[in-house]
Design an enzyme around this catalytic site. Structure first.
Site, PDB file in Angstrom:
ATOM      1  N   HIS A  46       0.844  -1.194   0.000  1.00  0.00           N
ATOM      2  CA  HIS A  46       0.000   0.000   0.000  1.00  0.00           C
ATOM      3  C   HIS A  46       0.879   1.244   0.000  1.00  0.00           C
ATOM      4  O   HIS A  46       2.036   1.201   0.440  1.00  0.00           O
ATOM      5  CB  HIS A  46      -0.888   0.025   1.244  1.00  0.00           C
ATOM      6  CG  HIS A  46      -1.957  -1.004   1.256  1.00  0.00           C
ATOM      7  ND1 HIS A  46      -3.063  -0.901   2.072  1.00  0.00           N
ATOM      8  CD2 HIS A  46      -2.112  -2.163   0.576  1.00  0.00           C
ATOM      9  CE1 HIS A  46      -3.843  -1.947   1.898  1.00  0.00           C
ATOM     10  NE2 HIS A  46      -3.285  -2.729   0.994  1.00  0.00           N
ATOM     11  N   GLU A  48       0.861   3.871   1.893  1.00  0.00           N
ATOM     12  CA  GLU A  48       1.335   4.249   3.225  1.00  0.00           C
ATOM     13  C   GLU A  48       2.519   3.390   3.654  1.00  0.00           C
ATOM     14  O   GLU A  48       3.497   3.886   4.219  1.00  0.00           O
ATOM     15  CB  GLU A  48       0.228   4.093   4.272  1.00  0.00           C
ATOM     16  CG  GLU A  48      -1.011   4.901   4.004  1.00  0.00           C
ATOM     17  CD  GLU A  48      -2.080   4.112   3.248  1.00  0.00           C
ATOM     18  OE1 GLU A  48      -1.757   3.450   2.243  1.00  0.00           O
ATOM     19  OE2 GLU A  48      -3.255   4.170   3.655  1.00  0.00           O
ATOM     20  N   CYS A  77      -6.270   1.840   5.718  1.00  0.00           N
ATOM     21  CA  CYS A  77      -6.852   0.581   6.193  1.00  0.00           C
ATOM     22  C   CYS A  77      -6.246   0.274   7.571  1.00  0.00           C
ATOM     23  O   CYS A  77      -5.292   0.928   7.998  1.00  0.00           O
ATOM     24  CB  CYS A  77      -6.546  -0.538   5.192  1.00  0.00           C
ATOM     25  SG  CYS A  77      -4.820  -1.062   5.185  1.00  0.00           S
ATOM     26  N   CYS A  80      -2.361  -0.281   7.528  1.00  0.00           N
ATOM     27  CA  CYS A  80      -1.575   0.937   7.352  1.00  0.00           C
ATOM     28  C   CYS A  80      -1.659   1.840   8.577  1.00  0.00           C
ATOM     29  O   CYS A  80      -0.672   2.461   8.963  1.00  0.00           O
ATOM     30  CB  CYS A  80      -2.021   1.671   6.091  1.00  0.00           C
ATOM     31  SG  CYS A  80      -1.631   0.742   4.592  1.00  0.00           S
TER      32      CYS A  80
END
Length: 166
Positions: A46, A48, A77, A80
């Protein structure tokens, strides 16, 4: 947030879901990341995570220095958000809200699971961040619809020399 949006657009150019993130320290961007799940075939790739990992490498520690801020174009999410808390990000700013209610961002920030608290502010440049995602998914649905129609049409056409029996 502008730098995070530019990172999201970099991912978009590579066919990724356009989510971007940056780590800011002392008013300077020190790390960037964009979604790379398709490229790396990793569930954890992801935006992040890419930015947090890059910042940790830059500072030579899993614990980021006091004052680090994370800007991300979509509400994080749980994975993260957990990484942001664990890395000791002081402030998190996100653009678009996760519409499917799977983020738990505020609940995790306020849960006091660690001896660190991260301030969270959502809706920063929300319209621009949302438009990037909406445009991506609309285009994806259109391409899928066109591919399905093309497959259906090629199955109905007997242009490969086959003959029908009457």
């Amino acid at each position: 947030m502008g730098a995070a949006i530019r990172a999201a657009k970099s991912g978009l150019k590579r066919g990724e879901v356009p989510i971007g993130a940056v780590i800011v320290y002392e008013d300077r961007v020190v790390a960037r990341g964009y979604n790379r799940r398709a490229e790396k075939q990793l569930a954890s790739a992801h935006a992040e995570m890419m930015a947090i990992d890059a910042a940790c490498r830059k500072f030579g520690s899993w614990r980021l220095p006091e004052g680090c801020e994370l800007y991300v174009t979509l509400e994080p999410c749980p994975m993260c958000m957990g990484a942001a808390l664990n890395a000791r990000v002081d402030r998190l700013y996100f653009g678009a809200y996760e519409q499917k209610g799977r983020s738990m961002t505020k609940a995790l920030a306020e849960a006091n699971l660690l001896n660190h608290r991260t301030e969270v502010q959502g809706g920063v440049s929300e319209e621009e961040c949302s438009a990037l995602l909406t445009g991506f998914f609309s285009g994806l649905r259109e391409r899928q619809k066109a591919a399905k129609a093309a497959a259906k049409n090629s199955g109905n056409n007997l242009s490969d020399g086959a003959q029908t029996l009457d």
